[in-house]
Design an enzyme around this catalytic site. Structure first.
Site, PDB file in Angstrom:
ATOM      1  N   ASP A   1       0.852  -1.184   0.000  1.00 46.64           N
ATOM      2  CA  ASP A   1       0.000   0.000   0.000  1.00 46.64           C
ATOM      3  C   ASP A   1       0.898   1.248   0.000  1.00 46.64           C
ATOM      4  O   ASP A   1       1.669   1.441   0.943  1.00 46.64           O
ATOM      5  CB  ASP A   1      -0.864  -0.051   1.275  1.00 46.64           C
ATOM      6  CG  ASP A   1      -2.050   0.884   1.212  1.00 46.64           C
ATOM      7  OD1 ASP A   1      -2.205   1.572   0.195  1.00 46.64           O
ATOM      8  OD2 ASP A   1      -2.814   0.923   2.195  1.00 46.64           O
ATOM      9  N   ASP A   2       0.811   2.038  -1.050  1.00 50.77           N
ATOM     10  CA  ASP A   2       1.582   3.303  -1.113  1.00 50.77           C
ATOM     11  C   ASP A   2       3.094   3.126  -1.237  1.00 50.77           C
ATOM     12  O   ASP A   2       3.846   4.058  -0.964  1.00 50.77           O
ATOM     13  CB  ASP A   2       1.339   4.181   0.124  1.00 50.77           C
ATOM     14  CG  ASP A   2      -0.053   4.794   0.179  1.00 50.77           C
ATOM     15  OD1 ASP A   2      -0.934   4.308  -0.558  1.00 50.77           O
ATOM     16  OD2 ASP A   2      -0.266   5.735   0.946  1.00 50.77           O
TER      17      ASP A   2
ATOM     18  N   CYS B   1      -5.883   4.469  -3.656  1.00 47.89           N
ATOM     19  CA  CYS B   1      -6.112   3.067  -3.283  1.00 47.89           C
ATOM     20  C   CYS B   1      -7.365   2.451  -3.889  1.00 47.89           C
ATOM     21  O   CYS B   1      -7.297   1.464  -4.614  1.00 47.89           O
ATOM     22  CB  CYS B   1      -6.241   2.913  -1.772  1.00 47.89           C
ATOM     23  SG  CYS B   1      -4.857   3.554  -0.864  1.00 47.89           S
TER      24      CYS B   1
ATOM     25  N   LYS C   1      -5.825  -5.824   3.574  1.00 45.18           N
ATOM     26  CA  LYS C   1      -6.707  -4.681   3.325  1.00 45.18           C
ATOM     27  C   LYS C   1      -7.689  -4.928   2.176  1.00 45.18           C
ATOM     28  O   LYS C   1      -7.327  -5.522   1.175  1.00 45.18           O
ATOM     29  CB  LYS C   1      -5.807  -3.480   3.000  1.00 45.18           C
ATOM     30  CG  LYS C   1      -6.473  -2.330   2.294  1.00 45.18           C
ATOM     31  CD  LYS C   1      -5.555  -1.133   2.222  1.00 45.18           C
ATOM     32  CE  LYS C   1      -6.129  -0.074   1.286  1.00 45.18           C
ATOM     33  NZ  LYS C   1      -5.447   1.216   1.407  1.00 45.18           N
TER      34      LYS C   1
ATOM     35  N   HIS D   1     -10.861  -2.291   1.396  1.00 48.52           N
ATOM     36  CA  HIS D   1     -11.111  -0.908   0.968  1.00 48.52           C
ATOM     37  C   HIS D   1     -11.951  -0.805  -0.306  1.00 48.52           C
ATOM     38  O   HIS D   1     -11.738   0.087  -1.140  1.00 48.52           O
ATOM     39  CB  HIS D   1      -9.779  -0.150   0.786  1.00 48.52           C
ATOM     40  CG  HIS D   1      -9.923   1.332   1.041  1.00 48.52           C
ATOM     41  ND1 HIS D   1      -8.909   2.239   0.822  1.00 48.52           N
ATOM     42  CD2 HIS D   1     -10.975   2.060   1.495  1.00 48.52           C
ATOM     43  CE1 HIS D   1      -9.320   3.449   1.128  1.00 48.52           C
ATOM     44  NE2 HIS D   1     -10.560   3.375   1.538  1.00 48.52           N
TER      45      HIS D   1
ATOM     46  N   HIS E   1       1.539   2.056   4.416  1.00 48.40           N
ATOM     47  CA  HIS E   1       0.656   3.210   4.611  1.00 48.40           C
ATOM     48  C   HIS E   1       0.918   3.786   6.000  1.00 48.40           C
ATOM     49  O   HIS E   1       1.243   3.036   6.917  1.00 48.40           O
ATOM     50  CB  HIS E   1      -0.800   2.708   4.510  1.00 48.40           C
ATOM     51  CG  HIS E   1      -1.805   3.770   4.227  1.00 48.40           C
ATOM     52  ND1 HIS E   1      -2.179   4.688   5.179  1.00 48.40           N
ATOM     53  CD2 HIS E   1      -2.512   4.068   3.116  1.00 48.40           C
ATOM     54  CE1 HIS E   1      -3.089   5.501   4.645  1.00 48.40           C
ATOM     55  NE2 HIS E   1      -3.308   5.149   3.391  1.00 48.40           N
TER      56      HIS E   1
ATOM     57  N   ASP F   1      -0.116  -0.687  -4.892  1.00 43.84           N
ATOM     58  CA  ASP F   1      -1.351  -0.193  -5.511  1.00 43.84           C
ATOM     59  C   ASP F   1      -1.164   1.115  -6.289  1.00 43.84           C
ATOM     60  O   ASP F   1      -1.937   1.434  -7.174  1.00 43.84           O
ATOM     61  CB  ASP F   1      -2.506  -0.094  -4.484  1.00 43.84           C
ATOM     62  CG  ASP F   1      -2.192   0.813  -3.306  1.00 43.84           C
ATOM     63  OD1 ASP F   1      -1.044   1.286  -3.185  1.00 43.84           O
ATOM     64  OD2 ASP F   1      -3.106   1.057  -2.493  1.00 43.84           O
TER      65      ASP F   1
END
Ligand SMILES: *[C@@H]1O[C@H](CO)[C@@H](O)[C@H](O)[C@H]1NC(C)=O
Ligand SMILES: *[C@@H]1O[C@H](CO)[C@@H](O)[C@H](O)[C@H]1NC(C)=O
Ligand SMILES: *[C@@H]1O[C@H](CO)[C@@H](O)[C@H](O)[C@H]1NC(C)=O
Length: 589
Positions: free
Chosen positions: A42-43, A82, A142, A144, A298, A350
Site C-alpha cells: 500500500d503506497d 487506493c 486490506k 477498501h 501506509h 497499488d
C-alpha cells in the site's frame, strides 16, 4: 529535446519483430493449474526496493523474487489512489467502467466504512473467476472496496461476496487514527455519563418548545436555537473525544464476523502473517489463490519493535523492511511445502509513494525513484509506475527484465488464462494476458494505448508505438504543485484532479522511453511529427470514450457520507467494541 525524423527510423525494427513472432495457440501451463500468491503493498514507491535500484534499503526477499522471476519496469497502476486502483486490479477494467472513480476532489476513495459505495456486485473479480475454476481463494489484509449497501449486516460489497472463500483483515484501510496512542480510550463510566449528558442537553430545546405548542407562553426562538446549538456542540465534542474514527474504521474481520473493534494495531501485522501461513498450509494440496494485501507501508507505519531503527530511513524504511521480511516468511513456507515450482508469485504496489507524507524532517511516504510526482496525481509517472514482479519457476525465465508498458489490470486476464477460466464476454476488459510476454513467446506488450485518469478526468495518454517501441506520453491536465517550485501538493496534502489544475493545449508531450523522468517537453516541429503523434492519441481517446457506459458513481456525496445504520458494530450501537480474537502470536512471527 526536439523532434527529429530519427525517432521514426527505429520503425524499421518492425520487420525484425515479426521474424521472431511465434504465435502459439497452445498453453503449456494448462494441465498444471498453478497456485497463485499475490502480494500488494500500500503506497510503496518503486524507488524503495533494492531490485528497482535502491542500494541503501534492504529488501532481500523481494529482490530474490525479481532474481528468480521476471521484473517489469513499466508496470502501471490504473489510478493513483487506493480504492480505484484496487478496483481496477480486481476487475481488469478501468475504474471509470465500474463507477469506482470520483468526480469530486474531496472523496476519491472510500472514506468511511459506514458509507454505502463499493465495488458493484455485478463486477466479476479474478477471485470469482478462479473460485469457479475450483480454486480456494483467500484475501488477507486490506480490502477498501466498501462493505454494506442498505443495512449494517448486508455486507453486499464484502470480499466473500466478490469471490473470496476466506477473508481476514481490515475491510477498510489503515489511517493515522488507527493508532491507539493518537486516540486515547475513554473509560466506560465516563462514556456513559457523557452520553447521558448529551441526551439530556439535546432534550432541553425540545422541552422549551412545549409551552409554545401548548399555547401557554412563548420561549423566544433565539433561546431555543442557542440551546440546540450548545447541545449539538457538546455532542460533537463528546463524539470526537470518544475516538470514533478509530473505533468505526479500524476494525478487524474474519469472514463476516468483526473480531476486533477497534483493532489492536500493534498485533495486526503478526496476525496477517500467521493467517497467510496457515492459509497456505491448509490449502497446500491446491490449487489456491492467496491475495496478501499488506497494510504496509501506509501511514501510520505500524511496525514491530524488532524492526524499529533497522533501516537508514526512519520509521518509513523500517516499515518497508518489515514488509519484505513478511514476504520472505511466506516464500519460505512455499519452499518448505515444495510448492515453489507450481506457484505463481506476484508482487506490486497499488500506486506510487505519497510525497506529501512528511512529519517535520521525517519522511513518512515512499520514494518514487527518478519518476516525477506521486500518489494522488493523475498522470505523472511517479504516481502510477509501480514494482511488478512475477515468479513461476520452470515456466518463467529467471532474471528477465521487461521494459514495455504493462498494467495492474493485466493480472486479471493473466490469472484467468493460467487457471483456464473464461473471461466475461459481456463487458470490456482493459487488461491483457501477460503470459506470452513473460514467457518470452512474444517480445512486445499488447498494450498500444493506456489512459491515465485522475478521478473521472482523463489527464494523460500513453502511446506505445509498437512498430518502434517508442512510448509517448501526452499530458492534457497536470496538477499545480504548491509551492509552485515544489514537487508535490504540500499545502493541500493531495493534488486535486479538477478545478485548480493546469490544462494544456497543445498537450505536454514526452518520449517516456528516452526521458522517463519527464523533463524534456517536446515541442511542435517543422516535420509535423508532433502533430501526428497527438492526432493519433486523440483518435485513440475518441475510440476509448465510445466504449465507456454511464454507470452509477460509487463515490457520490451521498454514498461517501457516514451512515449510522451502515456502521459495522459489535456490541450495542453506538458503543461498538469487542475483542474476540485469540491473538497469541507464535514465536518468530
Ligand atoms: C531508497 O529509499 C529511501 C526511502 O524511501 C529513499 O529515501 C532513498 O532516496 C532511496 N535511495 C535510492 C538510491 O533510491
Ligand atoms: C523444481 O524444478 C526444478 C527444475 O526443473 C527442479 O530441479 C527442482 O527439483 C524442482 N523442485 C521441486 C520442489 O519440485
Ligand atoms: C452493473 O449494473 C449497473 C447498473 O446498476 C450497470 O450500469 C452496469 O452496466 C452493470 N455492469 C456490468 C458489468 O454488467
Amino acid at each position: 529535446m526536439n523532434f527529429s525524423s530519427n525517432d521514426w527510423s527505429c520503425c524499421a525494427l518492425i520487420s525484425i519483430y515479426f521474424l521472431f513472432w511465434r504465435v502459439s495457440g497452445s498453453n503449456p501451463s494448462m494441465n498444471s493449474r498453478p497456485n497463485i500468491v499475490l502480494f500488494m503493498a500500500d503506497d510503496l514507491g518503486i524507488g524503495d526496493l533494492g531490485c528497482y535500484g535502491n542500494n541503501t534499503m534492504s529488501t532481500p526477499n523481494i529482490d530474490r523474487l525479481a532474481r528468480e522471476g521476471v521484473k517489469l519496469t513499466q508496470h502501471l497502476a490504473a489510478a493513483s489512489m487506493c480504492t480505484p486502483s484496487r478496483a481496477a486490479f480486481l476487475t481488469g477494467r478501468y475504474p471509470i467502467r465500474s463507477g469506482m472513480s470520483s468526480s469530486f476532489n474531496m472523496n476519491r476513495a472510500i472514506l468511511w466504512l459506514g458509507g454505502s459505495g463499493g465495488l458493484p456486485t455485478n463486477e466479476t473479480t479474478f477471485a470469482k473467476l478462479l473460485q469457479q475454476r475450483g480454486y480456494k481463494t483467500g484475501l488477507i489484509g486490506k480490502w477498501h472496496q466498501g462493505l454494506s449497501c442498505a443495512s449494517r449486516n448486508d455486507h453486499c460489497y464484502h470480499p466473500l461476496n466478490h469471490g473470496f472463500d476466506y477473508f481476514f483483515g481490515m475491510p477498510f484501510t489503515l489511517l493515522n487514527e488507527c493508532q491507539s496512542t493518537k486516540t486515547p480510550e475513554i473509560h466506560r463510566a465516563l462514556r456513559i455519563k457523557l452520553w447521558i449528558s448529551s441526551v439530556a442537553l439535546g432534550l432541553v430545546p425540545l422541552l422549551l418548545l412545549i409551552p409554545r405548542f401548548a399555547g401557554w407562553f412563548k420561549v423566544p426562538w433565539t433561546v431555543v436555537i442557542i440551546t440546540a446549538l450548545v447541545a449539538a456542540l457538546f455532542f460533537t465534542i463528546w463524539y470526537s473525544s470518544y475516538g470514533f474514527t478509530r473505533r468505526w474504521n479500524c476494525i478487524l474481520m474474519r469472514n463476516h464476523e468483526i473480531i476486533q473493534q477497534p483493532m489492536k494495531e500493534e498485533k495486526v501485522n503478526s496476525m496477517i502473517l500467521k493467517e497467510a501461513l496457515s492459509f497456505i498450509e491448509k490449502y497446500k494440496r491446491g490449487p489456491f489463490l492467496l491475495f496478501v494485501s499488506f497494510l504496509h507501508v501506509h501511514i501510520p507505519l505500524v511496525t514491530k519493535e524488532k524492526f524499529v531503527g533497522r533501516s537508514k530511513y526512519g520509521l518509513y524504511g523500517d516499515n518497508v523492511e518489515e514488509m519484505d521480511w513478511m514476504v520472505g516468511k511466506i516464500l519460505d513456507v512455499i519452499d518448505k511445502e515444495y510448492l515453489r515450482n507450481n506457484t505463481l508469485v506476484y508482487f506490486t504496489s497499488d500506486h506510487g509513494g505519497r510525497l506529501e507524507s512528511q512529519e517535520g524532517k521525517f519522511q513518512l511516504g515512499g520514494w518514487n525513484g527518478m519518476y516525477k510526482g506521486g500518489k494522488g496525481m493523475g498522470g505523472w509517472e511517479g504516481g502510477i509506475r509501480v514494482p511488478g514482479i512475477f515468479r513461476w519457476p520452470v515456466i518463467l525465465p529467471a532474471g528477465k527484465v521487461i521494459n514495455d508498458p504493462t498494467s495492474l489490470m493485466d493480472i486479471y486476464p493473466t490469472l484467468s488464462y493460467v487457471a483456464g477460466a473464461m473471461l466475461p464476454q459481456d463487458r470490456v476488459i482493459d487488461g491483457k494476458n501477460l503470459m506470452p510476454l513473460l514467457e518470452g513467446r512474444v517480445f512486445q506488450s499488447e498494450h498500444e494505448f493506456l489512459f491515465h485518469y485522475c478521478g473521472i478526468y482523463l489527464h494523460t495518454v500513453r502511446w506505445h508505438q509498437k512498430d518502434c517501441g517508442t512510448v509517448w506520453k501526452a499530458h492534457y491536465v497536470t496538477p499545480k504543485f504548491q509551492p509552485e517550485e515544489g514537487k508535490a501538493c504540500y499545502w493541500s496534502g493531495l493534488c486535486p484532479c479538477s478545478g485548480d489544475v493546469t490544462y494544456h493545449d497543445p498537450p505536454l508531450l514526452f518520449d517516456i522511453s528516452r526521458d522517463p523522468s519527464e523533463e524534456h517537453i517536446l515541442t511542435p516541429d517543422n516535420e509535423g511529427l508532433f502533430d501526428s503523434v497527438i492526432k493519433k492519441m486523440e483518435e485513440a481517446v475518441k475510440q476509448h470514450r465510445k466504449t465507456l457506459m454511464p454507470v452509477p458513481q460509487q463515490f457520490s456525496v451521498f454514498n461517501t457520507i457516514w451512515k449510522p445504520w451502515l456502521q459495522p458494530c459489535c456490541g450495542t450501537f453506538p458503543f461498538c467494541g469487542c475483542d474476540k480474537e485469540d491473538d497469541t502470536i507464535p514465536t518468530g512471527l
